[in-house]
Design a protein around this motif. Sequence first.
Motif, PDB file in Angstrom:
ATOM      1  N   ARG A 111       0.864  -1.184   0.000  1.00 36.67           N
ATOM      2  CA  ARG A 111       0.000   0.000   0.000  1.00 36.67           C
ATOM      3  C   ARG A 111       0.905   1.240   0.000  1.00 36.67           C
ATOM      4  O   ARG A 111       1.781   1.362   0.866  1.00 36.67           O
ATOM      5  N   PRO A 112       0.702   2.171  -0.943  1.00 34.69           N
ATOM      6  CA  PRO A 112       1.592   3.338  -1.013  1.00 34.69           C
ATOM      7  C   PRO A 112       1.377   4.288   0.158  1.00 34.69           C
ATOM      8  O   PRO A 112       0.257   4.529   0.593  1.00 34.69           O
ATOM      9  N   GLY A 114       3.394   7.284  -0.011  1.00 38.52           N
ATOM     10  CA  GLY A 114       3.877   8.546  -0.544  1.00 38.52           C
ATOM     11  C   GLY A 114       5.379   8.539  -0.725  1.00 38.52           C
ATOM     12  O   GLY A 114       6.120   7.836  -0.014  1.00 38.52           O
ATOM     13  N   MET A 115       5.857   9.333  -1.717  1.00 40.61           N
ATOM     14  CA  MET A 115       7.295   9.446  -2.001  1.00 40.61           C
ATOM     15  C   MET A 115       7.924   8.100  -2.351  1.00 40.61           C
ATOM     16  O   MET A 115       9.110   7.867  -2.119  1.00 40.61           O
ATOM     17  N   GLY A 116       7.123   7.174  -2.881  1.00 45.94           N
ATOM     18  CA  GLY A 116       7.641   5.869  -3.273  1.00 45.94           C
ATOM     19  C   GLY A 116       7.686   4.854  -2.158  1.00 45.94           C
ATOM     20  O   GLY A 116       7.954   3.672  -2.397  1.00 45.94           O
ATOM     21  N   VAL A 117       7.451   5.283  -0.928  1.00 47.45           N
ATOM     22  CA  VAL A 117       7.472   4.373   0.215  1.00 47.45           C
ATOM     23  C   VAL A 117       6.169   3.570   0.233  1.00 47.45           C
ATOM     24  O   VAL A 117       5.085   4.110  -0.005  1.00 47.45           O
ATOM     25  N   ARG A 118       6.277   2.271   0.520  1.00 44.55           N
ATOM     26  CA  ARG A 118       5.119   1.401   0.585  1.00 44.55           C
ATOM     27  C   ARG A 118       5.169   0.572   1.858  1.00 44.55           C
ATOM     28  O   ARG A 118       6.246   0.348   2.432  1.00 44.55           O
ATOM     29  N   GLN A 119       4.015   0.108   2.291  1.00 40.37           N
ATOM     30  CA  GLN A 119       3.965  -0.783   3.434  1.00 40.37           C
ATOM     31  C   GLN A 119       2.930  -1.875   3.199  1.00 40.37           C
ATOM     32  O   GLN A 119       2.020  -1.735   2.382  1.00 40.37           O
ATOM     33  N   ALA A 120       3.080  -2.959   3.941  1.00 36.67           N
ATOM     34  CA  ALA A 120       2.096  -4.043   3.958  1.00 36.67           C
ATOM     35  C   ALA A 120       1.937  -4.470   5.407  1.00 36.67           C
ATOM     36  O   ALA A 120       2.883  -4.993   6.012  1.00 36.67           O
ATOM     37  N   ARG A 131       4.661  -5.030  10.089  1.00 39.03           N
ATOM     38  CA  ARG A 131       4.494  -4.526   8.727  1.00 39.03           C
ATOM     39  C   ARG A 131       5.786  -4.708   7.949  1.00 39.03           C
ATOM     40  O   ARG A 131       6.883  -4.735   8.514  1.00 39.03           O
ATOM     41  N   LEU A 132       5.648  -4.871   6.635  1.00 39.90           N
ATOM     42  CA  LEU A 132       6.778  -4.813   5.731  1.00 39.90           C
ATOM     43  C   LEU A 132       6.856  -3.405   5.180  1.00 39.90           C
ATOM     44  O   LEU A 132       5.829  -2.791   4.847  1.00 39.90           O
ATOM     45  N   LEU A 133       8.060  -2.872   5.060  1.00 41.73           N
ATOM     46  CA  LEU A 133       8.284  -1.537   4.526  1.00 41.73           C
ATOM     47  C   LEU A 133       9.189  -1.615   3.304  1.00 41.73           C
ATOM     48  O   LEU A 133      10.201  -2.346   3.305  1.00 41.73           O
ATOM     49  N   TYR A 134       8.828  -0.856   2.280  1.00 46.13           N
ATOM     50  CA  TYR A 134       9.598  -0.758   1.043  1.00 46.13           C
ATOM     51  C   TYR A 134       9.971   0.711   0.887  1.00 46.13           C
ATOM     52  O   TYR A 134       9.103   1.565   0.706  1.00 46.13           O
ATOM     53  N   ILE A 135      11.277   1.013   0.972  1.00 47.17           N
ATOM     54  CA  ILE A 135      11.751   2.394   0.932  1.00 47.17           C
ATOM     55  C   ILE A 135      12.736   2.532  -0.226  1.00 47.17           C
ATOM     56  O   ILE A 135      13.805   1.903  -0.205  1.00 47.17           O
TER      57      ILE A 135
END
Length: 216
Positions: A111-112, A114-120, A131-135
């Motif tokens: 789930r976005p 903002g600024m390309g950062v996503r989490q699940a 949560r998983l974080l995508y930075i």
Amino acid sequence: MSTIRHHLNDSLLMAYAAGSLPEAFNLVVATHLSMCDDCRARAGAFDAVGATVLDGCSASVSDSSLDDCLARIDSLPMTPRTAQRPAPRRSVLPTPLQDYIGGDLESVKWRPLGMGVRQAILPTSAGARARLLYIPGGQAVPDHGHRGTELTLVLQGAFRDATDRFGPGDVEIANEELEHTPTAEAGPPCICLAATDAPLRFNSMMPRLLQPLFRI
């Protein structure tokens, strides 16, 4: 030779061995143990101490107690506490985490933010949230503090903050005294598994306004 520099502390490992951690923290600990020989050995030592203590206890049990116990164990699903197999080399997500979400990165529903950062956000029991974080490389997470404990395990890439650099397998243990602005290093995206037992404390207005929506 392992390049992991930031390990779990004894308090977390003892609580894990005792089964007293929230499920979200168990998931982070089990995933780190699958990546870290040092912590896995220390966790084994705490398990052995617990077994010795139990051996010294006396209790009366029925003749069918062992069979009943084994039957209950067989009926349990795989949980982070029992999944400590070494991580597969060709996967971003270690085996305990793959077992938990039912696959590798392609199974993650991002789930976005903002600024390309996503989490699940991962489904766990009450007491803490995982949560998983995508930075993306070079991107920073908003400056924040903590109202409780946050465990952040790096799975891919790396990030830096005021305390140090954290690469694959490293765990940052943040408490109420730490305020920081984690920033992913340039290069591949930084993917982390994080667990918190209380909401973060953001210092700027916009993240605070969005906090209930993103459940951070």
